[in-house]
Write a protein that holds these residues in place. Structure first.
Motif, PDB file in Angstrom:
ATOM      1  N   ASN A  64      40.454  50.353  36.163  1.00  0.00           N
ATOM      2  CA  ASN A  64      40.375  49.823  34.803  1.00  0.00           C
ATOM      3  C   ASN A  64      39.129  48.961  34.656  1.00  0.00           C
ATOM      4  O   ASN A  64      39.140  47.760  34.919  1.00  0.00           O
ATOM      5  N   GLY A  65      38.052  49.600  34.237  1.00  0.00           N
ATOM      6  CA  GLY A  65      36.772  48.908  34.115  1.00  0.00           C
ATOM      7  C   GLY A  65      36.673  48.082  32.837  1.00  0.00           C
ATOM      8  O   GLY A  65      35.647  47.460  32.588  1.00  0.00           O
ATOM      9  N   SER A  66      37.738  48.082  32.031  1.00  0.00           N
ATOM     10  CA  SER A  66      37.625  47.375  30.755  1.00  0.00           C
ATOM     11  C   SER A  66      37.938  45.881  30.894  1.00  0.00           C
ATOM     12  O   SER A  66      37.759  45.117  29.962  1.00  0.00           O
ATOM     13  N   LEU A  67      38.418  45.469  32.072  1.00  0.00           N
ATOM     14  CA  LEU A  67      38.721  44.047  32.264  1.00  0.00           C
ATOM     15  C   LEU A  67      37.515  43.313  32.859  1.00  0.00           C
ATOM     16  O   LEU A  67      36.619  43.935  33.441  1.00  0.00           O
ATOM     17  N   ILE A  68      37.552  41.997  32.714  1.00  0.00           N
ATOM     18  CA  ILE A  68      36.538  41.159  33.367  1.00  0.00           C
ATOM     19  C   ILE A  68      37.139  40.747  34.699  1.00  0.00           C
ATOM     20  O   ILE A  68      38.257  40.229  34.746  1.00  0.00           O
TER      21      ILE A  68
END
Ligand SMILES: Cc1ncc(C[n+]2csc(CCOP(=O)(O)OP(=O)(O)O)c2C)c(N)n1
Ligand code: SF4
Ligand SMILES: [Mg+2]
Length: 331
Positions: free
Chosen positions: A81-85
Motif C-alpha cells: 500500500n504505497g498510498s500511506l506515509i
C-alpha cells in the motif's frame, strides 16, 4: 484537527529522555502539515526508541516489529500500500547493530519513507551497553572505555544513496520540526539521524552523547523552515544583486544572492563535510543532502499506486495469456 488528535498514550520512558522530545517534534510536524492521521503508518523495532510510536499519533496505523526488522516490515507494507506515509522509528542499537543489514538494504532500494534513528549511543532498554554508534574512547556510566570504532549512519546513508539525509538533536525543536516536515514531503528515502541523549545511562561526563556534549559540539549547517507546496515563484538574477520577490501572502521578500555557504545537493561534498567535522569532534546538524529528483522503490519496480487490497480479482489475476507473456519474457 487539533494538536490532541496527533498525540498518543502517555509516555513510560524516563522523564527527560530525548526520545520524548522527538515524539513531540513528530506530533508538531504532523499537526503543522495538517496530515489526516489515518494516512500515516508508524513502524518500529525494539528498544526505548522503538516504543515511542505508542506515544504519538494514536490514530495512525502502527506496527511494532522485532529487533532490527522494522525496515523489511516497512518495505513490505509500503509495497502492498504505497498510498500511506511511512514513518520508521528505530534506535542506534536497532539499526546499527542487529538491524544494520536491514537498514542498508531499505535505503539502497529507495523505499519511500521517513526513517528516524533516535541515537543515544547506548542500548537504553537493556541498561546502557555501548551501541555501535558510540564513539571510540567514550566512557560508559561504569567508567569503561569503548575500544570499537563507531558506525556513522549518516555516512552510510549517503553512501547507500538515500535522497534526503539529515542529522538533528532532540533538544533542537526549531531545527527538528521542519526537518521532519520536509522528510515527510520528500518522495524517496528520507533518513534523519537524531542525537537523543539517554539520561539514565549515557548522560555523564566522558560520554559523547550527553546533553552537554551534544550542545557544546553541535555545528548546524543551515537554519531551516519548511513550507508546503504552492505554485512555484521563480526568480532569475545575477549573483551579488538584490531582487524583490512578491510572496503568496502578499509580503515582499528581499533577496540578495550570495555564494551559498552550504550546498545540500552535493552528495560527495556532504560525505567529506561530515567526515571532516566528525574528525574535528563536531556533530554536524541540519539538512546535509537532498535530491529533488528522487525516485522511490515503487517507481523503480513500476508498481501500481492502488493499494493491493483495493484491486479487483481480475486485476490481481490477469489470466493465462498474460502469465505466458511474463514467463516468455523471462526465458
Ligand atoms: C533478537 C533480540 N536480541 C536482543 C534483544 C535485546 N534488546 C532489546 S532492546 C535492545 C537494544 C536497544 O537499543 P536501541 O535500539 O539503541 O534503543 P534504545 O533503547 O537505546 O532507544 C536489545 C539488544 C531483543 N529484544 N531481541
Ligand atoms: S533508559 Fe535511556 S533511552 Fe530508555 S527511556 Fe530511559 S533515558 Fe530514555
Ligand atoms: Mg540507543
Amino acid at each position: 484537527m487539533t494538536h490532541r488528535d496527533y498525540e498518543g498514550s502517555v509516555s513510560t520512558l524516563c522523564a527527560g529522555c530525548g526520545h520524548d522530545s522527538i515524539s513531540a517534534a513528530i506530533v508538531q510536524a504532523c499537526f503543522e502539515l495538517d496530515l489526516p492521521p489515518h494516512r500515516l503508518a508508524k513502524l518500529s523495532g525494539i528498544g526505548c526508541s522503538s516504543k515511542t510510536p505508542t506515544y504519538f499519533l494514536g490514530n495512525s496505523h502502527g506496527f511494532n516489529s522485532v529487533h532490527g526488522r522494522m525496515p523489511s516490515v516497512l518495505t513490505g507494507a509500503n509495497l502492498a500500500n504505497g498510498s500511506l506515509i511511512y514513518l520508521g522509528v528505530s534506535g542506534d542499537g536497532d539499526s546499527a547493530s542487529i538491524g544494520l543489514g536491514q537498514f542498508a538494504h531499505a535505503i539502497r532500494r529507495g523505499v519511500n519513507m521517513v526513517y528516524i534513528v533516535e541515537n543515544n549511543g547506548v542500548y537504553g532498554l537493556t541498561k546502557g551497553q555501548f551501541s555501535a554508534t558510540a564513539d571510540r574512547g567514550s566512557q560508559n556510566k561504569r567508567g569503561s572505555i569503548n575500544k570499537d570504532n563507531p558506525i556513522d549512519l549518516i555516512a552510510m546513508a549517503l553512501q547507500l544513496g538515500a535522497t534526503f539525509v539529515a542529522r538533528s538533536f532532540s533538544g533542537d525543536k526549531a531545527q527538528l520540526v521542519p526537518l521532519i516536515k520536509a522528510a515527510i514531503e520528500h518522495r524517496g528515502t528520507a533518513f534523519i539521524d537524531c542525537m537523543s541523549p539517554c539520561i539514565a545511562f549515557n548522560n555523564h561526563s566522558g560520554s559523547t552523547r550527553s546533553f552537554d556534549y551534544v550542545r557544546e559540539h553541535n555545528e548546524a549547517v543551515n537554519k531551516l523552515d519548511f513550507m508546503t507546496g504552492r505554485a512555484p515563484i521563480t526568480v532569475d538574477f545575477e549573483p551579488g544583486t538584490v531582487e524583490l520577490v512578491e510572496q503568496h501572502d502578499g509580503s515582499t521578500l528581499v533577496l540578495r544572492k550570495l555564494a551559498s555557504d552550504y550546498n545540500p545537493h552535493d552528495r560527495l561534498a556532504a560525505m567529506s563535510y561530515v567526515q571532516d567535522h566528525t574528525a574535528a569532534g563536531e556533530i554536524v546538524t541540519g539538512l546535509l543532502f537532498i535530491d529533488n529528483e528522487a525516485e522511490d522503490l515503487h517507481r523503480h519496480l513500476d508498481i501500481t499506486e492502488t493499494p493491493l487490497n483495493a484491486l479487483s480479482e481480475t486485476e490481481l489475476c490477469p489470466g493465462e495469456a498474460t502469465l505466458e507473456m511474463i514467463n516468455a519474457s523471462l526465458r
